[in-house]
Scaffold this active site. Structure first.
Site, PDB file in Angstrom:
ATOM      1  N   ILE B 478       0.824  -1.214   0.000  1.00  0.00           N
ATOM      2  CA  ILE B 478       0.000   0.000   0.000  1.00  0.00           C
ATOM      3  C   ILE B 478       0.854   1.259   0.000  1.00  0.00           C
ATOM      4  O   ILE B 478       0.347   2.357   0.164  1.00  0.00           O
ATOM      5  CB  ILE B 478      -0.980   0.003   1.196  1.00  0.00           C
ATOM      6  CG1 ILE B 478      -0.226  -0.075   2.528  1.00  0.00           C
ATOM      7  CG2 ILE B 478      -1.972  -1.136   1.059  1.00  0.00           C
ATOM      8  CD1 ILE B 478      -1.121   0.067   3.758  1.00  0.00           C
ATOM      9  N   ILE B 637      16.443  -2.589  10.213  1.00  0.00           N
ATOM     10  CA  ILE B 637      15.889  -1.769   9.147  1.00  0.00           C
ATOM     11  C   ILE B 637      16.317  -2.394   7.826  1.00  0.00           C
ATOM     12  O   ILE B 637      17.501  -2.420   7.484  1.00  0.00           O
ATOM     13  CB  ILE B 637      16.377  -0.311   9.257  1.00  0.00           C
ATOM     14  CG1 ILE B 637      15.974   0.271  10.622  1.00  0.00           C
ATOM     15  CG2 ILE B 637      15.810   0.532   8.116  1.00  0.00           C
ATOM     16  CD1 ILE B 637      14.481   0.191  10.946  1.00  0.00           C
ATOM     17  N   THR B 642      13.158   3.303   2.285  1.00  0.00           N
ATOM     18  CA  THR B 642      11.702   3.109   2.376  1.00  0.00           C
ATOM     19  C   THR B 642      11.236   3.201   3.828  1.00  0.00           C
ATOM     20  O   THR B 642      10.162   3.745   4.108  1.00  0.00           O
ATOM     21  CB  THR B 642      11.274   1.758   1.767  1.00  0.00           C
ATOM     22  OG1 THR B 642      12.015   0.713   2.399  1.00  0.00           O
ATOM     23  CG2 THR B 642      11.522   1.723   0.275  1.00  0.00           C
ATOM     24  N   GLN B 646       8.563   5.923   5.457  1.00  0.00           N
ATOM     25  CA  GLN B 646       7.413   5.651   6.330  1.00  0.00           C
ATOM     26  C   GLN B 646       7.411   6.585   7.524  1.00  0.00           C
ATOM     27  O   GLN B 646       6.365   7.086   7.935  1.00  0.00           O
ATOM     28  CB  GLN B 646       7.464   4.203   6.827  1.00  0.00           C
ATOM     29  CG  GLN B 646       7.045   3.203   5.794  1.00  0.00           C
ATOM     30  CD  GLN B 646       6.427   1.999   6.482  1.00  0.00           C
ATOM     31  OE1 GLN B 646       5.325   2.069   7.010  1.00  0.00           O
ATOM     32  NE2 GLN B 646       7.134   0.892   6.479  1.00  0.00           N
ATOM     33  N   LYS B 709      10.774  -5.365  13.558  1.00  0.00           N
ATOM     34  CA  LYS B 709       9.681  -5.211  14.531  1.00  0.00           C
ATOM     35  C   LYS B 709       8.454  -4.467  13.978  1.00  0.00           C
ATOM     36  O   LYS B 709       7.370  -4.582  14.526  1.00  0.00           O
ATOM     37  CB  LYS B 709      10.180  -4.460  15.775  1.00  0.00           C
ATOM     38  CG  LYS B 709      11.214  -5.220  16.593  1.00  0.00           C
ATOM     39  CD  LYS B 709      11.192  -4.877  18.077  1.00  0.00           C
ATOM     40  CE  LYS B 709      11.839  -3.570  18.422  1.00  0.00           C
ATOM     41  NZ  LYS B 709      11.960  -3.368  19.902  1.00  0.00           N
ATOM     42  N   GLY B 712       5.191   1.009  10.451  1.00  0.00           N
ATOM     43  CA  GLY B 712       4.064   1.799   9.950  1.00  0.00           C
ATOM     44  C   GLY B 712       3.315   2.573  11.011  1.00  0.00           C
ATOM     45  O   GLY B 712       3.044   3.755  10.852  1.00  0.00           O
ATOM     46  N   GLU B 713       2.994   1.938  12.116  1.00  0.00           N
ATOM     47  CA  GLU B 713       2.169   2.608  13.126  1.00  0.00           C
ATOM     48  C   GLU B 713       2.994   3.567  13.990  1.00  0.00           C
ATOM     49  O   GLU B 713       2.592   4.706  14.227  1.00  0.00           O
ATOM     50  CB  GLU B 713       1.449   1.582  14.020  1.00  0.00           C
ATOM     51  CG  GLU B 713       0.958   0.319  13.333  1.00  0.00           C
ATOM     52  CD  GLU B 713      -0.041   0.540  12.224  1.00  0.00           C
ATOM     53  OE1 GLU B 713      -0.827   1.498  12.311  1.00  0.00           O
ATOM     54  OE2 GLU B 713      -0.025  -0.240  11.252  1.00  0.00           O
TER      55      GLU B 713
END
Lengths: 327, 746
Positions: B478, B637, B642, B646, B709, B712-713
């Site tokens: 996405i 990472i 990328t 994010q 880990k 995104g959030e």
């Protein structure tokens, strides 16, 4: 969006004739506002008369007056060297409007004829006297955060959205119009009207009239000017409140002053009394505060826009400070 | 547990460009609305103009007669969706209740609910005809005003069923123990409804290739979940539903639910027996495809004068629809973020006559962090402590919620990196005292955390005759760069250059993978990809027979179409020979990868800290974020470019949450009045300052074999309170209701 016909006359006269002949027609230039309104079903013209290629896009300067063709693009005028030098307030106001992409499409004539951004006007499922006379004003008792504090009526409390218009009213511009009954000149302050009992009518233009140009006199306002736009993000947002301020200074004494506000009324709001109060006074914060207090006389707020009663005078003071570098 | 990360000397960690970057910037990438199918026609939705009640009559005659119109479908004439009869809980997300059954009956459950779809040969004709549909309603009194109906808030169904759920009432120590503290505060916080507006609009092309075979090109975050949902709806085998989502133009949670418009398009396609394309308008994005729910929160927090927490009570109530229980983990982090003997959490949902919310990036944790991290800042101020020092005094080396050790936790490192980069030492303890001209300067910080989740997934690996390895998994991308990092992981796992590896996703025919959500994709699908690569080598090893028998499968080196051994270049075999050995077939495997029992032994979380410097204009109340530093402990990472993207996107999202975003509803009509991107403000470029990203970049080999880990959030969680705290530091004004617009500061 309804089905419509599209014509593109090559001469202003033909455009005026086409418009006068058909009540359900609309001029279209950059289309940055009209197309949105058509897609949302707010405006449903049966015929679009494309005026964007009429030879009305010249920017001329003679006898200490700028004559800006109505089809000149916002971006072109804002970036014009002579405008930047002689009418910096206009350039600042233009650049405060919309986004670069929109300014590349939008014309000077179209900019001043933008419809309000009132959400009730934009949603055909909600009441709006401007869109549908007699249906009621949704904003009066509704979400009225962006709405007027001056000159409203119980039929409409919407505001005029253009930044450029605020500078033009401050600079004593004149709108040049051609219509079925010939040509006429409208002082900029008389182009837009207050809502009264006819909020559906934004301007004093007669059916079929076409704005061909706007004239702006070169005044003494080349240095101590500022267009301040307070908005909820750094760019591409309509003004909560905006202020066009222009001063002529001599030894820090104000010789002449122009002041107008945006985002507060159904038309760009010239502050003549506040201007008068500035003249002859030293350019100090105290002077500016006194003018701001005068400017706000008669202001009245609704449920969600009471902040404008404070933001308005604050913005006036800040605009004047910025115009004069008063710390 | 491995001490060493799986990858050394490879491309994992590199700032590798996106494998699909060129396709995206040249317009060659195909999004769901961009597929050209023969006979394709266009749908346009008609929405209700009341919030609650019934359709009395719907007149479609004029629309049907309009040029180019093929069908006008309403509840009166819609074909019956077999699954509607007993449709209950959808596969994803696990909310209780019943998703809206579009065109099923005359009931109206929210304003702008789809009540008809017009199908025509062109979009313009469909849109025009949609305007000709005339509807009469029998309206009921609706309830959309959150504050007016707070007394109707309820315990969510799953919390009643499962007292261990993060939504269930929870007490550690004494109930409301904060009240016993010498220094205590009680505050209420509100976040408004925030609308999903990814750049790509919600769109679908529905195509019945046979009466029992459906293909959809659909903007979703779960191709398998969507496949299962539509198979169930239409009573057809799962394998008869093909879901394609090769490219998704941003989703942020917007694609984690199947929405009414998708089924509307599928019904329309079946009715006209042609492929139907339906793209929502920007205005429709505000009314029917989910949002971050309006949430009221109350925090009671207390500490000793030397800054040791005594207790925190955190209550939250979020809005939901009347037909689905949407829940999120708004109060969960309060249980584990800081050492405190007393913790109480309460979570409620308030059903209103609005459409169903859905997770939005960071979901409930971002909402909860606004309250918790603001409250920590408020208490630090009351204690006259530096807010970072206050957090350090309540730092916890084990999870106080369950006593388990953290799998890894490098939050202290984040504090240090961020404080240095933002210039935390320039922060004045006394608010409102740091001025630059007309602007007040302030610094703030906020912490974020989110579970380092890993699920089960399958991946397939096939070595082509030309030596390229193609991997497949039914995940999506996405926007975070999933396809790119999977290539990096596979390249290192195979010991091959990334140019020789391809990763394919976004197709329900590929091996099963979960939805792309909850920051779990790299952990979950990455593990499957690594496992598939190992399995491929294992199979090559076996096919090579005695040639490699002295070595291990992992020692196989693939160069072009030649296979050899790392320590013995003379032992080699041509891939063509292995294909012969494999009955003429290219060598292929499908592997499933699952988490083990690590969750029983460890608590696993990602952590982030946002530091910001803001300037607030003294007279106009405008807030400008001048600098932002986003630090994260997110494990390994895989791609700094990328991953950094994010973090940047999350930080900008945090600016929107803090300063600009908030949808307004006019409760008299139960209808949103901020329905476009001119009235609903997301930050523009000019609102985004220089944002610095710093990763700890240490592997967590308990979460998964790569040590990742999730990012995104945590990229957004804690960003909004950091800004609110900085505004307080600048002005001395504490704004507890977002967004912090100029009117609240003058």
């Amino acid at each position: 969006m309804n089905q419509f016909q599209y014509v593109r006359p090559s001469k202003p006269k033909a455009a005026i004739d086409a418009r006068a002949k058909d009540q359900n027609s609309q001029f279209i230039a950059g289309g940055t506002n009209l197309l949105d309104l058509m897609k949302r079903g707010v405006m449903n013209p049966e015929r679009l008369i494309d005026i964007s290629r009429l030879p009305l896009d010249k920017l001329e300067r003679e006898n200490n007056t700028f004559r800006i063709g109505s089809m000149a693009l916002n971006a072109t005028v804002a970036d014009d060297k002579q405008v930047l030098e002689k009418l910096p307030l206009l350039a600042q106001a233009l650049n405060a409007g919309a986004s670069a992409q929109l300014r590349n499409m939008a014309t000077i004539g179209g900019n001043m004829l933008q419809r309000t951004r009132c959400p009730y006007f934009y949603d055909t499922a909600l009441p709006c006297n401007k869109r549908e006379p007699g249906s009621g004003c949704g904003a009066l008792e509704g979400y009225n955060r962006m709405h007027a504090i001056f000159g409203f009526s119980d039929k409409c409390i919407a505001v005029h959205p253009s930044d450029m218009s605020v500078a033009l009213v401050a600079l004593d511009a004149t709108v040049l119009v051609s219509g079925p009954k010939g040509d006429r000149r409208i002082p900029f302050g008389e182009l837009h009207r207050l809502p009264g009992d006819m909020p559906q009518k934004d301007t004093t233009l007669e059916p079929g009239e076409l704005i061909t140009a706007v004239e702006v006199p070169e005044g003494p306002f080349t240095k101590n000017v500022h267009y301040l736009k307070v908005r909820e993000r750094a760019s591409y947002a309509f003004a909560l409140v905006s202020v066009a301020a222009a001063l002529q200074l001599e030894n820090n004494i104000i010789k002449d002053a122009r002041l107008a506000m945006g985002g507060v009324a159904h038309k760009p709001w010239r502050l003549t009394e506040a201007e008068k109060s500035l003249v002859g006074k030293p350019a100090t914060e105290a002077t500016f505060q006194a003018a701001a207090a005068i400017a706000m006389q008669g202001a009245k707020a609704f449920k969600h826009n009471a902040y404008k009663l404070k933001l308005g005078p604050n913005a006036i003071v800040q605009a004047l400070k910025n115009a004069t570098n008063v710390a | 547990m491995n001490e060493q990360p799986l990858f050394k000397d490879g491309v994992v960690g590199d700032r590798m460009n996106r494998v699909d970057g060129r396709l995206k910037v040249t317009g060659a990438a195909q999004y769901s609305a961009e597929y050209q199918l023969p006979g394709l026609v266009h749908g346009f939705l008609v929405g209700s103009t009341i919030a609650k009640g019934r359709i009395k009559s719907i007149d479609t005659k004029a629309a049907e007669r309009a040029p180019g119109v093929l069908a006008v479908i309403t509840h009166v004439n819609s074909i019956k969706v077999p699954g509607f009869a007993n449709r209950s809980q959808p596969d994803e997300p696990p909310t209780a209740g019943q998703p809206l059954r579009v065109f099923h009956d005359e009931k109206i459950l929210f304003n702008d609910q789809p009540i008809a779809i017009v199908v025509a040969d062109t979009l313009e004709r469909a849109r025009y005809a949609a305007g000709l549909v005339k509807t009469q309603y029998e309206a009921d009194q609706h309830a959309t005003n959150f504050n007016a109906h707070m007394d109707r808030a309820k315990v969510p169904a799953q919390a009643k069923k499962n007292p261990k759920s993060p939504q269930a009432d929870h007490d550690r120590g004494q109930v409301d123990g904060y009240k016993t503290a010498p220094v205590k505060l009680e505050m209420e916080y509100v976040i408004p409804t925030e609308m999903h507006n990814p750049m790509e609009l919600q769109s679908i092309i529905a195509h019945w290739e046979a009466p029992d075979k459906l293909t959809v090109y659909d903007k979703v975050q779960a191709v398998k979940g969507t496949q299962r949902a539509f198979a169930k709806d239409w009573g057809i085998p799962e394998q008869n539903v093909k879901v394609i989502a090769t490219f998704v133009g941003g989703a942020f949670g917007n694609g984690l639910h199947n929405w009414p418009h998708e089924t509307a398009a599928i019904i329309a396609a079946k009715t006209v027996n042609r492929p139907v394309k339906l793209v929502l308008t920007r205005e429709q994005m505000f009314t029917m495809v989910g949002y971050r729910p309006y949430t009221w929160q109350r925090i009671g927090i207390g500490a000793t004068p030397d800054g040791k927490l005594v207790g925190i009570t955190h209550e939250a109530t979020g809005q939901t629809s009347t037909y689905e229980d949407f829940t999120e983990s708004t109060v969960q982090q309060t249980r584990m973020m800081y050492q405190s003997p007393n913790i109480s959490t309460r979570y409620r949902i308030l059903p209103l006559d609005i459409s169903t919310p859905i997770w939005m990036r960071g979901p409930g944790e971002a909402t909860g962090a606004f309250a918790l991290e603001s409250a920590m800042d408020e208490l630090a101020h009351a204690l006259n402590l530096d807010p970072m020092e206050f957090r350090l005094r309540n730092y916890t080396d084990t999870d106080p919620d369950n006593g388990k050790p953290w799998s890894t936790k490098y939050l202290k490192e984040c504090y240090q990196m961020g404080a240095e980069r933002i210039g935390w030492k320039n922060r004045q303890m006394q608010p409102g005292t740091n001025k630059q001209g007309d602007w007040l300067v302030g610094y703030g910080m906020g912490v974020g955390t989110f579970g380092a989740n890993r699920g089960s997934a399958k991946a397939g690996a096939r070595m082509l005759a030309n030596g390229t390895v193609v991997l497949q998994s039914a995940t999506t991308d996405i926007g975070p760069g999933t396809g790119t990092v999977m290539v990096q992981l596979a390249a290192d796992a195979l010991g091959m250059p990334p140019e020789k590896v391809r990763f394919e996703l976004g197709n329900s025919l590929f091996p099963d993978a979960p939805s792309q959500g909850g920051s779990a994709t790299v952990n979950t699908v990455g593990s499957a990809v690594v496992a598939a690569c190992a399995a491929l080598k294992e199979k090559l090893y076996q096919l090579a027979g005695s040639t490699f028998s002295a070595a291990k499968p992992a020692d196989i080196v693939i160069k072009g179409t030649q296979l050899s051994l790392a320590n013995n270049a003379s032992a080699k075999v041509a891939y063509a020979d292995l294909i012969k050995q494999n009955n003429g077939q290219e060598v292929a495997v499908v592997t499933e990868s699952k988490p083990g029992n690590e969750r029983q032994k460890y608590s696993m979380y990602s952590f982030s800290v946002h530091f910001v410097e803001v300037h607030v204009h003294q007279l106009t109340g405008e807030v400008r974020v001048k600098k932002m530093v986003a630090c994260a402990d997110a494990g390994t990472i895989v791609n700094h470019k990328t991953a950094g993207n994010q973090m940047l996107g999350g930080a900008v999202g945090g600016i929107g949450m803090a300063l600009t975003e908030g949808a307004m509803i006019d409760d008299r009509f139960g209808r949103y009045v901020t329905k476009d991107l001119a009235d609903y403000h997301v930050p523009v470029h000019a609102d985004a300052p220089a944002i610095e990203v710093a990763f700890v970049d240490k592997p967590d080999l308990i979460v998964d074999p790569m040590g990742t880990k999730g990012i995104g959030e945590i990229a957004i969680i804690g960003a909004a309170p950091a800004i609110a705290n900085a505004v307080f530091n600048a002005t001395g004004k504490r704004i507890r209701e977002l967004p912090i617009t100029p009117d609240k500061l003058i």
